[in-house]
Motif scaffolding. Structure first.
Motif, PDB file in Angstrom:
ATOM      1  N   ALA A   1      -3.293  19.412  13.411  1.00 45.04           N
ATOM      2  CA  ALA A   1      -2.566  19.752  12.132  1.00 45.04           C
ATOM      3  C   ALA A   1      -1.456  19.048  11.963  1.00 45.04           C
ATOM      4  CB  ALA A   1      -2.215  21.381  11.894  1.00 45.04           C
ATOM      5  N   ALA A   2      -0.583  19.043  13.233  1.00 45.58           N
ATOM      6  CA  ALA A   2       0.814  18.130  13.228  1.00 45.58           C
ATOM      7  C   ALA A   2       0.456  16.872  12.922  1.00 45.58           C
ATOM      8  CB  ALA A   2       1.426  18.475  14.481  1.00 45.58           C
ATOM      9  N   ASP A   3      -0.626  16.262  13.565  1.00 47.62           N
ATOM     10  CA  ASP A   3      -1.153  14.960  13.561  1.00 47.62           C
ATOM     11  C   ASP A   3      -1.567  14.515  11.790  1.00 47.62           C
ATOM     12  OD1 ASP A   3      -0.695  14.107  15.980  1.00 47.62           O
ATOM     13  OD2 ASP A   3      -2.627  14.379  16.615  1.00 47.62           O
ATOM     14  N   GLU A   4      -2.168  15.454  11.374  1.00 46.87           N
ATOM     15  CA  GLU A   4      -2.611  15.302   9.702  1.00 46.87           C
ATOM     16  C   GLU A   4      -1.302  15.150   8.795  1.00 46.87           C
ATOM     17  OE1 GLU A   4      -5.403  18.429   8.915  1.00 46.87           O
ATOM     18  OE2 GLU A   4      -6.778  17.436  10.295  1.00 46.87           O
ATOM     19  N   GLU A   5      -0.366  16.300   9.428  1.00 47.67           N
ATOM     20  CA  GLU A   5       0.849  16.324   8.474  1.00 47.67           C
ATOM     21  C   GLU A   5       1.613  14.902   8.610  1.00 47.67           C
ATOM     22  OE1 GLU A   5       3.431  17.817   5.938  1.00 47.67           O
ATOM     23  OE2 GLU A   5       1.674  18.742   6.419  1.00 47.67           O
ATOM     24  N   ARG A   6       1.851  14.766   9.840  1.00 48.89           N
ATOM     25  CA  ARG A   6       2.598  13.423  10.062  1.00 48.89           C
ATOM     26  C   ARG A   6       1.948  12.026   9.366  1.00 48.89           C
ATOM     27  NH1 ARG A   6       1.860   9.232  13.794  1.00 48.89           N
ATOM     28  NH2 ARG A   6       0.468  10.474  14.746  1.00 48.89           N
ATOM     29  N   ASN A   7       0.398  12.076   9.448  1.00 47.39           N
ATOM     30  CA  ASN A   7      -0.043  11.092   8.640  1.00 47.39           C
ATOM     31  C   ASN A   7       0.142  11.206   7.178  1.00 47.39           C
ATOM     32  OD1 ASN A   7      -1.267  10.116  11.205  1.00 47.39           O
ATOM     33  ND2 ASN A   7      -3.248  11.180  10.832  1.00 47.39           N
ATOM     34  N   ARG A   8       0.097  12.348   6.795  1.00 49.73           N
ATOM     35  CA  ARG A   8       0.335  12.649   5.151  1.00 49.73           C
ATOM     36  C   ARG A   8       1.541  11.982   4.976  1.00 49.73           C
ATOM     37  NH1 ARG A   8      -2.536  17.397   5.574  1.00 49.73           N
ATOM     38  NH2 ARG A   8      -0.688  18.503   5.896  1.00 49.73           N
ATOM     39  N   TYR A   9       2.668  12.541   5.825  1.00 51.21           N
ATOM     40  CA  TYR A   9       3.996  12.052   5.704  1.00 51.21           C
ATOM     41  C   TYR A   9       4.012  10.782   5.803  1.00 51.21           C
ATOM     42  CZ  TYR A   9       9.136  11.329   6.526  1.00 51.21           C
ATOM     43  OH  TYR A   9      10.501  11.045   6.576  1.00 51.21           O
ATOM     44  N   VAL A  10       3.640   9.849   6.775  1.00 51.39           N
ATOM     45  CA  VAL A  10       3.680   8.478   6.623  1.00 51.39           C
ATOM     46  C   VAL A  10       2.946   7.901   5.609  1.00 51.39           C
ATOM     47  CG1 VAL A  10       2.486   6.642   8.049  1.00 51.39           C
ATOM     48  CG2 VAL A  10       3.801   8.271   9.171  1.00 51.39           C
ATOM     49  N   ALA A  11       1.896   8.218   5.033  1.00 56.59           N
ATOM     50  CA  ALA A  11       1.171   7.860   3.884  1.00 56.59           C
ATOM     51  C   ALA A  11       2.021   8.206   2.596  1.00 56.59           C
ATOM     52  CB  ALA A  11      -0.149   8.533   3.547  1.00 56.59           C
ATOM     53  N   ALA A  12       2.815   9.291   2.510  1.00 55.44           N
ATOM     54  CA  ALA A  12       3.800   9.336   1.356  1.00 55.44           C
ATOM     55  C   ALA A  12       4.865   8.302   1.470  1.00 55.44           C
ATOM     56  CB  ALA A  12       4.215  10.836   1.385  1.00 55.44           C
ATOM     57  N   GLN A  13       5.471   8.400   2.758  1.00 50.80           N
ATOM     58  CA  GLN A  13       6.310   7.591   2.806  1.00 50.80           C
ATOM     59  C   GLN A  13       6.095   5.948   2.305  1.00 50.80           C
ATOM     60  OE1 GLN A  13       8.194   7.331   6.660  1.00 50.80           O
ATOM     61  NE2 GLN A  13      10.047   6.528   5.998  1.00 50.80           N
ATOM     62  N   ALA A  14       4.972   5.610   2.846  1.00 54.24           N
ATOM     63  CA  ALA A  14       4.609   4.401   2.576  1.00 54.24           C
ATOM     64  C   ALA A  14       4.218   4.332   0.839  1.00 54.24           C
ATOM     65  CB  ALA A  14       3.122   4.022   3.248  1.00 54.24           C
ATOM     66  N   ALA A  15       3.894   5.181   0.342  1.00 57.10           N
ATOM     67  CA  ALA A  15       3.815   4.928  -0.993  1.00 57.10           C
ATOM     68  C   ALA A  15       4.941   5.100  -1.918  1.00 57.10           C
ATOM     69  CB  ALA A  15       2.916   6.478  -1.471  1.00 57.10           C
ATOM     70  N   ALA A  16       6.111   5.861  -1.194  1.00 60.01           N
ATOM     71  CA  ALA A  16       7.209   6.041  -2.008  1.00 60.01           C
ATOM     72  C   ALA A  16       8.020   4.526  -1.787  1.00 60.01           C
ATOM     73  CB  ALA A  16       8.269   6.807  -1.160  1.00 60.01           C
ATOM     74  N   GLU A  17       7.801   3.893  -0.565  1.00 64.01           N
ATOM     75  CA  GLU A  17       8.513   2.617  -0.140  1.00 64.01           C
ATOM     76  C   GLU A  17       7.786   1.556  -1.204  1.00 64.01           C
ATOM     77  OE1 GLU A  17       8.209   1.788   3.845  1.00 64.01           O
ATOM     78  OE2 GLU A  17       9.494   3.081   4.305  1.00 64.01           O
ATOM     79  N   ILE A  18       6.253   1.591  -1.436  1.00 57.81           N
ATOM     80  CA  ILE A  18       5.636   0.822  -2.311  1.00 57.81           C
ATOM     81  C   ILE A  18       6.299   0.972  -3.770  1.00 57.81           C
ATOM     82  CG2 ILE A  18       3.369   0.152  -3.446  1.00 57.81           C
ATOM     83  CD1 ILE A  18       2.271   0.910  -0.509  1.00 57.81           C
ATOM     84  N   GLU A  19       6.105   2.139  -4.277  1.00 56.72           N
ATOM     85  CA  GLU A  19       6.833   2.545  -5.558  1.00 56.72           C
ATOM     86  C   GLU A  19       8.080   1.976  -5.736  1.00 56.72           C
ATOM     87  OE1 GLU A  19       6.703   3.796  -9.456  1.00 56.72           O
ATOM     88  OE2 GLU A  19       5.211   3.688  -8.001  1.00 56.72           O
ATOM     89  N   HIS A  20       8.904   1.991  -4.767  1.00 57.70           N
ATOM     90  CA  HIS A  20      10.431   1.724  -4.795  1.00 57.70           C
ATOM     91  C   HIS A  20      10.613  -0.016  -4.849  1.00 57.70           C
ATOM     92  CE1 HIS A  20      14.336   1.436  -4.001  1.00 57.70           C
ATOM     93  NE2 HIS A  20      14.479   0.441  -3.155  1.00 57.70           N
ATOM     94  N   SER A  21       9.697  -0.440  -4.154  1.00 52.26           N
ATOM     95  CA  SER A  21       9.449  -2.065  -4.352  1.00 52.26           C
ATOM     96  C   SER A  21       8.866  -2.489  -5.638  1.00 52.26           C
ATOM     97  CB  SER A  21       8.431  -2.389  -2.901  1.00 52.26           C
ATOM     98  OG  SER A  21       8.179  -3.774  -3.242  1.00 52.26           O
ATOM     99  N   ARG A  22       8.027  -1.558  -6.053  1.00 56.21           N
ATOM    100  CA  ARG A  22       7.561  -2.054  -7.348  1.00 56.21           C
ATOM    101  C   ARG A  22       8.430  -1.950  -8.591  1.00 56.21           C
ATOM    102  NH1 ARG A  22       5.796   0.284 -11.921  1.00 56.21           N
ATOM    103  NH2 ARG A  22       6.293   2.432 -10.919  1.00 56.21           N
ATOM    104  N   ARG A  23       9.173  -0.940  -8.499  1.00 56.38           N
ATOM    105  CA  ARG A  23      10.339  -0.645  -9.434  1.00 56.38           C
ATOM    106  C   ARG A  23      11.217  -1.651  -9.358  1.00 56.38           C
ATOM    107  NH1 ARG A  23      11.275   5.856  -9.836  1.00 56.38           N
ATOM    108  NH2 ARG A  23       9.103   6.300 -10.922  1.00 56.38           N
ATOM    109  N   GLN A  24      11.642  -2.358  -7.964  1.00 52.40           N
ATOM    110  CA  GLN A  24      12.681  -3.197  -7.831  1.00 52.40           C
ATOM    111  C   GLN A  24      12.252  -4.366  -8.448  1.00 52.40           C
ATOM    112  OE1 GLN A  24      15.388  -1.736  -7.454  1.00 52.40           O
ATOM    113  NE2 GLN A  24      16.080  -2.078  -5.190  1.00 52.40           N
ATOM    114  N   GLN A  25      10.838  -4.826  -8.410  1.00 57.09           N
ATOM    115  CA  GLN A  25      10.228  -6.020  -8.814  1.00 57.09           C
ATOM    116  C   GLN A  25      10.342  -5.862 -10.449  1.00 57.09           C
ATOM    117  OE1 GLN A  25       6.554  -6.140  -7.029  1.00 57.09           O
ATOM    118  NE2 GLN A  25       7.111  -7.199  -5.382  1.00 57.09           N
ATOM    119  N   ASP A  26      10.002  -4.437 -10.999  1.00 56.38           N
ATOM    120  CA  ASP A  26      10.164  -4.483 -12.448  1.00 56.38           C
ATOM    121  C   ASP A  26      11.532  -4.736 -12.885  1.00 56.38           C
ATOM    122  OD1 ASP A  26       7.245  -3.809 -12.458  1.00 56.38           O
ATOM    123  OD2 ASP A  26       7.655  -1.732 -12.749  1.00 56.38           O
TER     124      ASP A  26
END
Length: 181
Positions: free
Chosen positions: A76-101
């Motif tokens: 469960a901790a590994d799954e939570e960590r993977n979800r956190y990493v995925a959410a963090q990556a999504a947030a960074e991608i969204e931030h990058s997209r907004r910066q480009q916009d």
């Protein structure tokens, strides 16, 4: 939990002592030897105690449920960590997209501002040139009409105000509570 090699060896030895105690008790009872019967009974009791202690040790040290719980918690901790990493990556991608916009929007605004400034500059220069042409034309017309010569009579209507105007006094206020001269 499976028995370890030491537990299996101890269980085998206790079983051997138990069999020897039972055999000794049976043989001594058959030949009517009281000491042998008591010795056999003591061996049987000791072997049973030994086997009981081995089983209690296995029961106390059985960690299979805890290991299963730990494995589930780790998963469960590994799954939570993977979800956190995925959410963090999504947030960074969204931030990058907004910066480009934002960068694209800034570039668009800058280009539009530059174009508007150039248009305003052209309009200003055109208006300035028109005013200069009108002023020059007016100057030429005035020169041709002789208005710019120093000794030329000035034609105009001057309105004279009368010098002796009747003086008017201020009307004194007669309201209630007003103090005046």
């Amino acid at each position: 939990m499976r028995s370890t090699a030491n537990s299996r060896t101890a269980t085998a030895q206790a079983t051997g002592v138990l069999i020897a105690g039972i055999a000794s008790t049976a043989y001594s009872a058959y030949h009517n030897h009281l000491a042998g019967s008591i010795t056999g009974a003591c061996l049987v009791i000791s072997a049973l105690t030994w086997v009981s202690l081995i089983r209690i040790k296995q029961w106390v040290t059985n960690t299979s449920n805890e290991r299963r719980t730990l494995a589930e918690a780790t998963r469960a901790a590994d799954e939570e960590r993977n979800r956190y990493v995925a959410a963090q990556a999504a947030a960074e991608i969204e931030h990058s997209r907004r910066q480009q916009d934002l960068a694209a929007e800034r570039a668009s605004i800058e280009a539009r501002l530059t174009a508007e400034r150039a248009k305003m500059r052209r309009d200003f220069e055109d208006e300035r040139a028109q005013i200069m042409r009108d002023a020059f034309r007016t100057g030429v017309e005035m020169e041709r009409a002789g208005m710019l010569k120093p000794d030329a009579p000035q034609i105009g209507n001057l309105i004279q105000f009368p010098k002796d105007l009747p003086t008017q006094q201020r009307e004194r206020s007669r309201e209630h509570g007003v103090v005046g001269p």
